[in-house]
Design a protein around this motif. Structure first.
Motif, PDB file in Angstrom:
ATOM      1  N   THR A  69       0.833  -1.210   0.000  1.00  0.00           N
ATOM      2  CA  THR A  69       0.000   0.000   0.000  1.00  0.00           C
ATOM      3  C   THR A  69       0.866   1.256   0.000  1.00  0.00           C
ATOM      4  OG1 THR A  69      -0.079  -0.087   2.418  1.00  0.00           O
ATOM      5  CG2 THR A  69      -1.959  -1.005   1.259  1.00  0.00           C
ATOM      6  N   SER A  71       1.442   4.685   1.680  1.00  0.00           N
ATOM      7  CA  SER A  71       1.120   5.099   3.047  1.00  0.00           C
ATOM      8  C   SER A  71       0.126   6.259   3.064  1.00  0.00           C
ATOM      9  CB  SER A  71       2.392   5.525   3.779  1.00  0.00           C
ATOM     10  OG  SER A  71       3.384   4.535   3.683  1.00  0.00           O
ATOM     11  N   VAL A  95      13.961   2.657   3.514  1.00  0.00           N
ATOM     12  CA  VAL A  95      13.754   1.229   3.285  1.00  0.00           C
ATOM     13  C   VAL A  95      12.278   1.014   2.961  1.00  0.00           C
ATOM     14  CG1 VAL A  95      13.834  -1.076   4.334  1.00  0.00           C
ATOM     15  CG2 VAL A  95      15.653   0.576   4.811  1.00  0.00           C
ATOM     16  N   GLY A  96      11.981   0.475   1.757  1.00  0.00           N
ATOM     17  CA  GLY A  96      10.601   0.267   1.321  1.00  0.00           C
ATOM     18  C   GLY A  96      10.138   1.402   0.422  1.00  0.00           C
ATOM     19  N   SER A  99       5.530   2.806  -3.767  1.00  0.00           N
ATOM     20  CA  SER A  99       5.118   3.645  -4.900  1.00  0.00           C
ATOM     21  C   SER A  99       6.143   4.734  -5.219  1.00  0.00           C
ATOM     22  CB  SER A  99       3.791   4.325  -4.566  1.00  0.00           C
ATOM     23  OG  SER A  99       3.991   5.261  -3.505  1.00  0.00           O
ATOM     24  N   GLY A 100       6.945   5.111  -4.225  1.00  0.00           N
ATOM     25  CA  GLY A 100       7.900   6.212  -4.407  1.00  0.00           C
ATOM     26  C   GLY A 100       7.368   7.545  -3.894  1.00  0.00           C
ATOM     27  N   GLN A 102       6.606   8.574  -0.690  1.00  0.00           N
ATOM     28  CA  GLN A 102       7.400   9.051   0.449  1.00  0.00           C
ATOM     29  C   GLN A 102       8.806   9.465  -0.020  1.00  0.00           C
ATOM     30  OE1 GLN A 102       7.154   8.781   4.492  1.00  0.00           O
ATOM     31  NE2 GLN A 102       8.601  10.309   3.709  1.00  0.00           N
ATOM     32  N   VAL A 116      15.739   1.763  -0.907  1.00  0.00           N
ATOM     33  CA  VAL A 116      15.869   0.326  -1.152  1.00  0.00           C
ATOM     34  C   VAL A 116      14.484  -0.319  -1.180  1.00  0.00           C
ATOM     35  CG1 VAL A 116      16.947  -1.814  -0.348  1.00  0.00           C
ATOM     36  CG2 VAL A 116      18.050   0.375   0.125  1.00  0.00           C
ATOM     37  N   GLU A 117      14.221  -1.153  -2.193  1.00  0.00           N
ATOM     38  CA  GLU A 117      12.939  -1.862  -2.313  1.00  0.00           C
ATOM     39  C   GLU A 117      13.219  -3.321  -2.682  1.00  0.00           C
ATOM     40  OE1 GLU A 117       9.456  -1.280  -1.953  1.00  0.00           O
ATOM     41  OE2 GLU A 117       9.495  -3.403  -2.528  1.00  0.00           O
ATOM     42  N   ILE A 119      10.860  -5.474  -4.022  1.00  0.00           N
ATOM     43  CA  ILE A 119      10.065  -5.934  -5.173  1.00  0.00           C
ATOM     44  C   ILE A 119      10.464  -5.121  -6.416  1.00  0.00           C
ATOM     45  CG2 ILE A 119       7.739  -6.222  -6.127  1.00  0.00           C
ATOM     46  CD1 ILE A 119       6.704  -6.564  -3.271  1.00  0.00           C
ATOM     47  N   GLY A 146      16.393  -4.665   4.946  1.00  0.00           N
ATOM     48  CA  GLY A 146      16.659  -4.984   6.350  1.00  0.00           C
ATOM     49  C   GLY A 146      18.149  -4.894   6.651  1.00  0.00           C
ATOM     50  N   THR A 161       9.613   2.031   5.920  1.00  0.00           N
ATOM     51  CA  THR A 161       8.161   2.088   5.715  1.00  0.00           C
ATOM     52  C   THR A 161       7.528   0.698   5.649  1.00  0.00           C
ATOM     53  OG1 THR A 161       8.190   2.194   3.308  1.00  0.00           O
ATOM     54  CG2 THR A 161       8.445   4.262   4.473  1.00  0.00           C
ATOM     55  N   ALA A 162       8.182  -0.293   6.237  1.00  0.00           N
ATOM     56  CA  ALA A 162       7.609  -1.626   6.445  1.00  0.00           C
ATOM     57  C   ALA A 162       8.081  -2.043   7.834  1.00  0.00           C
ATOM     58  CB  ALA A 162       8.096  -2.599   5.380  1.00  0.00           C
TER      59      ALA A 162
HETATM   60  N1  SAH Z   1       6.439   4.470   1.463  1.00  0.00           N
HETATM   61  C1  SAH Z   1       5.816   3.528   0.582  1.00  0.00           C
HETATM   62  C2  SAH Z   1       5.263   2.396   1.402  1.00  0.00           C
HETATM   63  C3  SAH Z   1       5.109   1.156   0.630  1.00  0.00           C
HETATM   64  S1  SAH Z   1       4.604  -0.248   1.595  1.00  0.00           S
HETATM   65  C4  SAH Z   1       4.687   4.246  -0.168  1.00  0.00           C
HETATM   66  O1  SAH Z   1       4.120   5.168   0.405  1.00  0.00           O
HETATM   67  O2  SAH Z   1       4.389   3.871  -1.291  1.00  0.00           O
HETATM   68  C5  SAH Z   1       6.140  -0.891   2.149  1.00  0.00           C
HETATM   69  C6  SAH Z   1       7.131  -1.275   1.090  1.00  0.00           C
HETATM   70  O3  SAH Z   1       8.220  -1.909   1.744  1.00  0.00           O
HETATM   71  C7  SAH Z   1       6.614  -2.268   0.045  1.00  0.00           C
HETATM   72  O4  SAH Z   1       6.861  -1.781  -1.240  1.00  0.00           O
HETATM   73  C8  SAH Z   1       7.426  -3.529   0.323  1.00  0.00           C
HETATM   74  O5  SAH Z   1       7.712  -4.295  -0.833  1.00  0.00           O
HETATM   75  C9  SAH Z   1       8.703  -2.946   0.918  1.00  0.00           C
HETATM   76  N2  SAH Z   1       9.479  -3.877   1.716  1.00  0.00           N
HETATM   77  C10 SAH Z   1       9.074  -4.818   2.608  1.00  0.00           C
HETATM   78  N3  SAH Z   1      10.111  -5.465   3.138  1.00  0.00           N
HETATM   79  C11 SAH Z   1      11.232  -4.927   2.577  1.00  0.00           C
HETATM   80  C12 SAH Z   1      12.625  -5.181   2.708  1.00  0.00           C
HETATM   81  N4  SAH Z   1      13.100  -6.130   3.519  1.00  0.00           N
HETATM   82  N5  SAH Z   1      13.486  -4.437   1.983  1.00  0.00           N
HETATM   83  C13 SAH Z   1      13.036  -3.469   1.138  1.00  0.00           C
HETATM   84  N6  SAH Z   1      11.734  -3.187   0.962  1.00  0.00           N
HETATM   85  C14 SAH Z   1      10.837  -3.912   1.673  1.00  0.00           C
END
Ligand code: SAH
Length: 224
Positions: A69, A71, A95-96, A99-100, A102, A116-117, A119, A146, A161-162
Motif C-alpha cells: 500500500t 502510506s 527502506v521500502g 510507490s515512491g 514518500q 531500497v525496495e 520488489i 533490512g 516504511t515496512a
Molecule cells: N512508502 C511507501 C510504502 C510502501 S509499503 C509508499 O508510500 O508507497 C512498504 C514497502 O516496503 C513495500 O513496497 C514492500 O515491498 C517494501 N518492503 C518490505 N520489506 C522490505 C525489505 N526487507 N526491503 C526493502 N523493501 C521492503
C-alpha cells in the motif's frame, strides 16, 4: 506504465486538492513548513493506479499492487516531520520505496535519498515517476533493505516504511553519530512508530511517537 503521467492533475487530482490535504494535515498537527510545502507540491495521484486517482488526496492508504500500500499522507507527513524537525539531514536512507511517494516527499526536502525496495516491479515504476518529476537526488537499489545499504552509509537519517519485529541492528550501525531513524516496530498488525536517536558515541535512545499499521518487513527480494 501506460503513456505520459498527468503531473498537474485536474479536478480531484488538482493543485486545489493538494492544498486542501495540506491544510487538513496542518490542523492535525503537522507544523513543519517545509513538510507542508512538499505535500503541496508532490502529486500523489501519479503514484497510484489511475482507477484510484480520484482518492489520491483523501487522507488514506491505498493499494499499489503486489499486496502493498501507499502510506496514508498523515503518516508520511508525521514520519518526515520527525526526521527533519531538528535540523535537516543531508543523506537519508529509505527502506521500502513502494510507490515512491514518500521518496519524492523526502527528495523535496533533503540533499540525497538512497531508497531500497525488495520488489523489482514496484521499484521500476517508482523510478519512472521520480524521473518524470525531475527529482534527480534519489538513488535506488533492489535489495533486502533490512540490511540497509552499507556501501553508502553512514546516513544522517533512516526512514523505514515496512515493519520489522525489532529495530534491525544493521540499520542502527549505518546511522551516523547524532543521526535518527523513524520506523514502525512490531511485525504484523498494529505497530509502534518509533524514533531511534544515536548519540555522539555508541548510545541509542528510543521513544514511541504513535501507533500505526504498516505491512511487515519481509526478507529477501522478489521480481514482483
Ligand atoms: N512508502 C511507501 C510504502 C510502501 S509499503 C509508499 O508510500 O508507497 C512498504 C514497502 O516496503 C513495500 O513496497 C514492500 O515491498 C517494501 N518492503 C518490505 N520489506 C522490505 C525489505 N526487507 N526491503 C526493502 N523493501 C521492503
Amino acid at each position: 506504465m501506460s503513456g505520459k503521467l498527468d503531473i498537474d492533475g485536474i479536478g480531484m487530482t488538482s493543485q486545489r486538492a493538494r492544498n486542501r490535504l495540506a491544510d487538513r494535515l496542518a490542523k492535525e498537527g503537522i507544523h513543519h513548513a517545509g513538510v507542508l510545502d512538499a505535500l503541496r507540491t508532490t502529486p500523489r495521484h501519479i503514484f497510484i493506479d489511475e482507477a484510484l486517482a480520484h482518492r489520491a488526496y483523501d487522507d488514506t492508504p491505498l493499494p499499489i499492487g503486489h499486496g502493498q500500500t501507499i502510506s496514508q499522507p498523515y503518516i508520511v507527513a508525521t514520519m518526515t516531520q520527525a526526521l527533519v524537525a531538528e535540523g535537516k539531514p543531508r543523506r537519508v536512507l529509505e527502506v521500502g520505496t513502494g510507490s515512491g511517494y514518500q521518496t519524492a516527499v523526502l527528495a523535496a526536502l533533503v540533499e540525497q535519498v538512497y531508497s531500497v525496495e525488495r520488489i523489482a516491479a514496484l521499484q521500476k515504476r517508482a523510478r519512472e515517476r521520480l524521473r518524470a518529476l525531475r527529482l534527480r537526488n534519489v538513488r535506488f537499489r533492489h535489495a533486502d533493505g533490512g540490511f540497509g545499504w552499507p556501501e553508502q552509509s553512514p546516513y544522517d537519517a533512516i526512514l523505514v516504511t515496512a515493519a520489522p519485529r525489532f529495530v534491525p541492528d544493521e540499520l542502527k550501525k549505518q546511522l551516523a553519530p547524532g543521526g535518527r531513524m523513524v520506523l514502525p516496530v512490531g511485525g504484523e498488525g498494529v505497530q509502534e512508530l518509533v524514533i531511534v536517536e544515536r548519540g555522539d558515541a555508541d548510545e541509542f535512545s528510543q521513544r514511541t511517537l504513535e501507533f500505526v499499521r504498516f505491512v511487515p518487513l519481509v526478507s529477501g527480494t522478489a521480481r514482483e
